[in-house]
Design a protein around this motif. Structure first.
Motif, PDB file in Angstrom:
ATOM      1  N   UNK A  82       0.833  -1.206   0.000  1.00 14.37           N
ATOM      2  CA  UNK A  82       0.000   0.000   0.000  1.00 14.37           C
ATOM      3  C   UNK A  82       0.865   1.252   0.000  1.00 14.37           C
ATOM      4  N   UNK A  83       1.919   1.237   0.772  1.00 15.58           N
ATOM      5  CA  UNK A  83       2.825   2.380   0.825  1.00 15.58           C
ATOM      6  C   UNK A  83       3.495   2.611  -0.531  1.00 15.58           C
ATOM      7  N   UNK A  84       3.963   1.544  -1.143  1.00 18.93           N
ATOM      8  CA  UNK A  84       4.606   1.657  -2.465  1.00 18.93           C
ATOM      9  C   UNK A  84       3.624   2.188  -3.508  1.00 18.93           C
ATOM     10  N   UNK A  85       2.396   1.679  -3.480  1.00 22.65           N
ATOM     11  CA  UNK A  85       1.397   2.128  -4.446  1.00 22.65           C
ATOM     12  C   UNK A  85       1.027   3.592  -4.233  1.00 22.65           C
ATOM     13  N   UNK A  86       0.973   4.002  -2.983  1.00 15.05           N
ATOM     14  CA  UNK A  86       0.687   5.402  -2.699  1.00 15.05           C
ATOM     15  C   UNK A  86       1.799   6.290  -3.267  1.00 15.05           C
ATOM     16  N   UNK A  87       3.034   5.877  -3.094  1.00 18.05           N
ATOM     17  CA  UNK A  87       4.155   6.646  -3.648  1.00 18.05           C
ATOM     18  C   UNK A  87       4.084   6.678  -5.178  1.00 18.05           C
ATOM     19  N   UNK A  88       3.704   5.559  -5.783  1.00 12.83           N
ATOM     20  CA  UNK A  88       3.542   5.509  -7.244  1.00 12.83           C
ATOM     21  C   UNK A  88       2.440   6.475  -7.682  1.00 12.83           C
ATOM     22  N   UNK A  89       1.339   6.473  -6.960  1.00 12.29           N
ATOM     23  CA  UNK A  89       0.227   7.374  -7.273  1.00 12.29           C
ATOM     24  C   UNK A  89       0.659   8.830  -7.153  1.00 12.29           C
ATOM     25  N   UNK A  90       1.327   9.176  -6.053  1.00 14.63           N
ATOM     26  CA  UNK A  90       1.759  10.558  -5.852  1.00 14.63           C
ATOM     27  C   UNK A  90       2.812  10.976  -6.876  1.00 14.63           C
ATOM     28  N   UNK A  91       3.614  10.024  -7.332  1.00 18.81           N
ATOM     29  CA  UNK A  91       4.605  10.330  -8.360  1.00 18.81           C
ATOM     30  C   UNK A  91       3.965  10.611  -9.712  1.00 18.81           C
ATOM     31  N   UNK A  92       2.802  10.031  -9.931  1.00 20.91           N
ATOM     32  CA  UNK A  92       2.081  10.229 -11.185  1.00 20.91           C
ATOM     33  C   UNK A  92       1.143  11.424 -11.110  1.00 20.91           C
ATOM     34  N   UNK A  93       0.456  11.547  -9.965  1.00 26.01           N
ATOM     35  CA  UNK A  93      -0.512  12.629  -9.762  1.00 26.01           C
ATOM     36  C   UNK A  93      -0.276  13.245  -8.392  1.00 26.01           C
ATOM     37  N   UNK A  94       0.240  14.441  -8.374  1.00 27.47           N
ATOM     38  CA  UNK A  94       0.526  15.085  -7.082  1.00 27.47           C
ATOM     39  C   UNK A  94      -0.735  15.291  -6.250  1.00 27.47           C
ATOM     40  N   UNK A  95      -1.902  15.339  -6.900  1.00 24.86           N
ATOM     41  CA  UNK A  95      -3.159  15.520  -6.181  1.00 24.86           C
ATOM     42  C   UNK A  95      -3.867  14.195  -5.909  1.00 24.86           C
ATOM     43  N   UNK A  96      -3.177  13.089  -6.136  1.00 26.49           N
ATOM     44  CA  UNK A  96      -3.773  11.770  -5.923  1.00 26.49           C
ATOM     45  C   UNK A  96      -4.021  11.477  -4.456  1.00 26.49           C
ATOM     46  N   UNK A  97      -4.970  10.557  -4.210  1.00 29.21           N
ATOM     47  CA  UNK A  97      -5.302  10.175  -2.836  1.00 29.21           C
ATOM     48  C   UNK A  97      -5.580   8.676  -2.776  1.00 29.21           C
ATOM     49  N   UNK A  98      -5.194   8.073  -1.670  1.00 30.22           N
ATOM     50  CA  UNK A  98      -5.478   6.660  -1.448  1.00 30.22           C
ATOM     51  C   UNK A  98      -6.150   6.533  -0.089  1.00 30.22           C
ATOM     52  N   UNK A  99      -7.251   5.780  -0.064  1.00 22.95           N
ATOM     53  CA  UNK A  99      -7.996   5.563   1.172  1.00 22.95           C
ATOM     54  C   UNK A  99      -8.254   4.075   1.348  1.00 22.95           C
ATOM     55  N   UNK A 100      -8.373   3.673   2.598  1.00 15.98           N
ATOM     56  CA  UNK A 100      -8.752   2.304   2.938  1.00 15.98           C
ATOM     57  C   UNK A 100     -10.114   2.358   3.612  1.00 15.98           C
ATOM     58  N   UNK A 101     -10.991   1.427   3.243  1.00 10.82           N
ATOM     59  CA  UNK A 101     -12.324   1.372   3.832  1.00 10.82           C
ATOM     60  C   UNK A 101     -12.599  -0.034   4.363  1.00 10.82           C
ATOM     61  N   UNK A 102     -13.598  -0.114   5.231  1.00 12.98           N
ATOM     62  CA  UNK A 102     -14.108  -1.390   5.756  1.00 12.98           C
ATOM     63  C   UNK A 102     -13.062  -2.228   6.475  1.00 12.98           C
ATOM     64  N   UNK A 103     -12.165  -1.576   7.170  1.00 12.34           N
ATOM     65  CA  UNK A 103     -11.161  -2.297   7.953  1.00 12.34           C
ATOM     66  C   UNK A 103     -11.771  -2.710   9.283  1.00 12.34           C
ATOM     67  N   UNK A 104     -11.506  -3.930   9.702  1.00 14.52           N
ATOM     68  CA  UNK A 104     -11.984  -4.425  10.990  1.00 14.52           C
ATOM     69  C   UNK A 104     -11.560  -3.445  12.084  1.00 14.52           C
ATOM     70  N   UNK A 105     -12.489  -3.023  12.949  1.00  9.47           N
ATOM     71  CA  UNK A 105     -12.155  -2.040  13.997  1.00  9.47           C
ATOM     72  C   UNK A 105     -10.973  -2.444  14.875  1.00  9.47           C
ATOM     73  N   UNK A 106     -10.742  -3.726  15.056  1.00 12.07           N
ATOM     74  CA  UNK A 106      -9.619  -4.177  15.878  1.00 12.07           C
ATOM     75  C   UNK A 106      -8.270  -3.876  15.229  1.00 12.07           C
ATOM     76  N   UNK A 107      -8.279  -3.578  13.932  1.00 16.89           N
ATOM     77  CA  UNK A 107      -7.031  -3.307  13.216  1.00 16.89           C
ATOM     78  C   UNK A 107      -6.794  -1.809  12.989  1.00 16.89           C
ATOM     79  N   UNK A 108      -7.730  -0.962  13.416  1.00 18.22           N
ATOM     80  CA  UNK A 108      -7.616   0.483  13.180  1.00 18.22           C
ATOM     81  C   UNK A 108      -6.326   1.076  13.734  1.00 18.22           C
ATOM     82  N   UNK A 109      -5.995   0.748  14.984  1.00 18.28           N
ATOM     83  CA  UNK A 109      -4.805   1.331  15.613  1.00 18.28           C
ATOM     84  C   UNK A 109      -3.545   0.947  14.855  1.00 18.28           C
ATOM     85  N   UNK A 110      -3.428  -0.335  14.519  1.00 21.40           N
ATOM     86  CA  UNK A 110      -2.247  -0.807  13.779  1.00 21.40           C
ATOM     87  C   UNK A 110      -2.144  -0.103  12.431  1.00 21.40           C
ATOM     88  N   UNK A 111      -3.267   0.029  11.731  1.00 27.95           N
ATOM     89  CA  UNK A 111      -3.245   0.681  10.424  1.00 27.95           C
ATOM     90  C   UNK A 111      -2.871   2.154  10.567  1.00 27.95           C
TER      91      UNK A 111
END
Length: 90
Positions: A48-77
């Motif tokens: 995910x980190x690598x893809x975000x960097x790829x996105x930002x390298x292509x589009x400076x206004x790009x955004x990446x979001x994660x949805x529907x993550x189990x609440x128990x994993x929120x802190x780790x994420x």
């Protein structure tokens, strides 16, 4: 986009290929659906980190979001993504 079920290295690579194609096609907003993800495997997080960097390298206004993550994993994420710019939509 996310292949549901157990996170495997092959699924992470498949997701990476699919998202890379989207970025090359000019998508500027990528949403990763983490429904059913039981653990935040290091390969998933680094990809995910690598893809975000790829996105930002292509589009400076790009955004990446994660949805529907189990609440128990929120802190780790959040700890992982805090410095990487990937937002978690609750």
């Amino acid at each position: 986009i996310w292949p549901h079920g157990v996170v495997t290295l092959e699924k992470v690579h498949e997701m990476r290929r699919e998202v890379s194609v989207m970025i090359k096609q000019g998508k500027k907003a990528i949403i990763i659906d983490l429904t059913g993800t039981q653990e935040l495997h290091i390969n998933l997080l680094e990809t995910l980190s690598d893809l975000y960097e790829e996105l930002k390298g292509t589009r400076h206004d790009g955004a990446m979001s994660a949805i529907n993550l189990d609440p128990q994993l929120h802190t780790e994420f959040r700890e992982f993504s805090q410095t990487r710019g990937i937002s978690l939509v609750l």
